[in-house]
Design a protein around this motif. Structure first.
Motif, short mmCIF file in Angstrom:
data_model
loop_
_atom_site.label_atom_id
_atom_site.label_comp_id
_atom_site.label_asym_id
_atom_site.label_seq_id
_atom_site.Cartn_x
_atom_site.Cartn_y
_atom_site.Cartn_z
N UNK A 55 0.96 -1.31 -0.16
CA UNK A 55 0.06 -0.07 0.00
C UNK A 55 0.90 1.26 -0.10
N UNK A 56 1.98 1.25 0.79
CA UNK A 56 2.87 2.26 0.84
C UNK A 56 3.46 2.58 -0.39
N UNK A 57 3.96 1.61 -1.30
CA UNK A 57 4.54 1.89 -2.59
C UNK A 57 3.60 2.48 -3.47
N UNK A 58 2.29 1.80 -3.37
CA UNK A 58 1.13 2.42 -4.14
C UNK A 58 0.83 3.71 -3.95
N UNK A 59 0.69 4.25 -2.88
CA UNK A 59 0.34 5.69 -2.45
C UNK A 59 1.57 6.58 -2.96
N UNK A 60 2.78 5.97 -2.95
CA UNK A 60 3.83 6.78 -3.27
C UNK A 60 4.38 6.86 -4.78
N UNK A 61 4.05 5.76 -5.19
CA UNK A 61 4.47 5.40 -6.83
C UNK A 61 3.43 4.98 -7.75
#
Length: 740
Positions: free
Chosen positions: A592-598
């Protein structure tokens, strides 16, 4: 159950990366299934959804939602149940508090989580919130036992494309440390109830002054139930932790704590808190009274403590003391060394069944505060199942790492129905308030179990009922017959609970004439034999209790496949229905963190594909719908195509992600349906869909990836905005237009 129509297949609404993936995949499933006359609907078992359902009185009619977990709990007792269950959050207190705060920020009038409830309203709020913590979902839904194994296509792909494995050295200092006495294993007593003993049970604490405190009343057990009771000595636990901190320092390795503070939502957060206090003992010696006055609990972890300490007048002084203590202690195993998140920051961050297999796969290495891999002391306080990891580490030190290209596989048949064993112990687990004797008293006045305890000890009772035990054995017999391979009941005759199970197992195997097809081995011996078996490229079936089911269906898949998220997990419900689980969600927060950031989601839906195929085939059996069977077989073909063509998600922006993987899955699924010859109408329906997807491949891929590398807004973490999520997860209007 509510009065809503029940769809043929229920696809659960959950949390984090699996739910984001569902925003992309579920519309595809619904469109394809509709062509075969199969309805696919949802029920919300997410943490946010369960919170909303638990507190309707302060919400507007638009905000309220039904208790879908209770709805599903009733459904899984019916022969018509067909549920695809995605992994949901088993919430620790920090996760629960964060979800409540997010919902409050979105306008939901929910009470705060009361750390120290005083008023009746606070006590009632705490009662409702506590019911949502930890493994609140699985015990309700798992009305059957577990058949979990690697799908053939997934296993073949893993062997053809082996994942990386760390190198094991014979002189590795990595090892498991566990308590030698006075833990749950050592203190366990167990009994199988007779007809005279069945009925309600009272759990009480008889104080040294003769006063009786009722801890729990009205717990009911039927005849034939195996009922356990045990406790862990807080004094022995603290001595063990102090010893391990000193030992780790002397050995020059990392200190790592491995617990199950999510599923074991009462006992293990307490164990976690003991570890935090032991590690930061000088700080608690100086400021313990300050923490108590401020309501700061070590059970929530160092991360939550630091947030609360920052608000205190003595913040700088206390934080300096913490830094000094951390510098003087052995280095901690890190969850994220770049961000300074340690093993002791959040109880839900290091879950034993995910953290230990990852460490073993990596050659016994964990990440230290300096960002480097190092050997570690794996501290597992209770010795019940620590031997599995201990023996695996010993084995790999002797033999070197497993080769995924040639390794066989360990399947699992797990006893978990009707809240079996430790994972059903939450309502009967207590932190003992004062010294005395905890007793389980039967309705006939007989004392079933009795333990002398001290203040702070952790006492618990668990059970396994006769019908689930018998179903478990019969399922094991069926699976062994189907595979014709080695099969082992992982039961220790020297353990009280296991001895009672063995008394069930042996006669059932003998009555079926298959006693010679099975071995009964203690977990250490079973671990060694299973590893030797798969090193030869052969198959073994591990027939286990509930916790070992959880542990082994991460350990062996992570070694064999590189992940446990791609397992075929079938729950054969005892009343005839089926539940199809889609794998583990341990890495979901990072995704989820990667989706939100990238705007790149690396979550792999292979587990969902496997479950979908089985669910559709099961629906064909339930309803006699031949079209559903054709659709299910086509799912299998599409899954194989995803693997053969390397269309599974990758880690980095610019590579295949979850959404592009779903496009290729839909294309392969439609192509398989168009090519089949069993139903001309279905072939005619899907042929233009397959053609349109093929013709528009470049355009769809361009639309799917146009905004990769840029941050996205989901409108929330635990309770994301559906419209924003759909915009992120279904960005190709061309694809949406073709599928519907």
């Amino acid at each position: 159950m509510t009065n809503r129509p029940t769809p043929d297949i229920i696809y659960t609404t959950v949390d984090e990366a699996p739910q984001l993936a569902a925003a992309s995949l579920l519309p595809i499933i619904q469109a394809f299934a509709a062509a075969a006359g199969v309805s696919v609907g949802t029920r919300d078992i997410s943490l946010a959804g369960r919170i909303i359902a638990a507190f309707p009185e302060g919400l507007s009619p638009e905000q309220r939602q039904p208790d879908d977990l209770a709805d599903l709990g009733a459904l899984v007792t019916k022969p018509s149940a067909n549920v695809i269950k995605l992994p949901n959050v088993s919430a620790s207190v920090p996760q629960l508090v964060a979800a409540v705060k997010e919902l409050q920020s979105q306008g939901y009038a929910l009470p705060d989580y009361p750390e120290d409830p005083q008023s009746e309203a606070e006590k009632e709020a705490r009662r409702r919130y506590d019911a949502l913590k930890g493994s609140a979902v699985n015990p309700v839904l798992r009305e059957g036992n577990s058949d979990r194994r690697a799908a053939i296509a997934v296993k073949n792909y893993a062997m053809a494309h082996p994942h990386s494995m760390g190198t094991w050295a014979a002189d590795s200092k990595t090892h498991v440390s566990t308590m030698a006495a006075d833990d749950f294993f050592a203190n366990e007593t167990s009994a199988t109830l007779t007809a005279a003993q069945a009925g309600p049970v009272r759990i009480e604490l008889l104080g040294e002054d003769g006063a009786v405190t009722v801890l729990k009343d009205g717990v009911k057990f039927p005849e034939g139930a195996v009922v356990d009771a045990t406790f862990m000595s807080a004094r022995a636990l603290r001595a063990f932790l102090d010893q391990q901190i000193a030992s780790t320092q002397a050995q020059g390795v990392l200190f790592s704590l491995h617990l199950k503070a999510t599923m074991m939502k009462v006992s293990d957060p307490i164990l976690f808190g003991h570890a935090v206090r032991a590690y930061l003992a000088p700080v608690f010696d100086s400021y313990g009274a300050v923490f108590d006055a401020a309501g700061i609990s070590a059970n929530a972890g160092l991360g939550a403590m630091l947030e609360r300490i920052a608000e205190l007048p003595q913040a700088s002084e206390i934080l300096a003391a913490i830094d000094a203590t951390l510098a003087s202690r052995p280095p901690l195993y890190m969850v994220n060394s770049d961000k300074g998140i340690t093993n002791l920051h959040v109880p839900s961050d290091v879950i034993i069944d995910a953290s230990m297999p990852a460490l073993i796969r990596a050659g016994g290495k964990g990440w230290g505060p300096d960002g480097r891999a190092a050997d570690t002391n794996c501290v597992i306080p209770d010795s019940s199942y620590a031997v599995v990891y201990d023996e695996a580490i010993r084995y790999f030190k002797e033999t070197g790492a497993l080769d995924p290209a040639t390794a066989g596989t360990v399947q699992n048949v797990g006893l978990m129905a009707q809240k079996a064993e430790e994972y059903g112990s939450h309502p009967t687990t207590f932190e003992v308030p004062h010294a005395g004797t905890v007793r389980m008293v039967l309705a006939n006045g007989e004392v079933l179990h009795s333990h002398k305890v001290e203040a702070g000890d952790i006492w618990r009772s668990a059970s396994a009922r006769k019908a689930p035990i018998e179903d478990w054995v019969h399922l094991a017999i069926a699976r062994q017959k189907a595979e014709n391979c080695q099969a082992i009941f992982w039961l220790d005759a020297a353990r009280a609970h296991d001895a009672e199970l063995i008394a069930y197992v042996k006669p059932l195997l003998a009555a079926a004439g298959v006693a010679d097809k099975f071995q009964i081995l203690a977990p250490r011996e079973a671990t060694r034999l299973s590893l030797e078996t798969i090193r030869r490229g052969e198959t073994s079936i591990a027939v286990t209790g509930n916790v070992l089911r959880d542990y082994l269906t991460d350990l062996f898949p992570i070694l064999e496949l590189g992940t446990s998220a791609k397992m075929l997990s079938i729950v054969k419900l005892m009343q005839g229905g089926g539940m199809f689980e889609t794998g583990a969600g341990g890495s979901a927060p990072k995704h989820v963190q990667q989706l939100v950031q990238e705007n790149h989601l690396r979550w792999d839906s292979l587990g969902e594909f496997c479950a979908l195929g089985e669910s559709l085939k099961f629906q064909a059996e339930l309803s006699g719908n031949a079209k559903a069977l054709i659709l299910g077989k086509a799912v299998d073909a599409a899954t194989q195509a995803i693997l053969d063509n390397d269309h599974s998600p990758k880690a980095k922006v610019g590579q295949t992600d979850n959404r592009t993987s779903h496009f290729y899955f839909a294309w392969a699924w439609a192509a398989a349906m168009a090519a089949q010859t069993e139903d001309a109408g279905l072939a005619a329906h899907f042929a233009p869909i397959a053609a349109a997807l093929a013709q528009n491949e470049a355009k769809i891929l361009a639309e799917l990836t146009a905004n990769e590398g840029k941050p996205v807004d989901l409108g929330g973490y635990y309770h994301a905005d559906p419209a924003k999520t759909a915009a992120v997860m279904r960005p190709s209007q061309t694809f949406v237009g073709i599928i519907g």
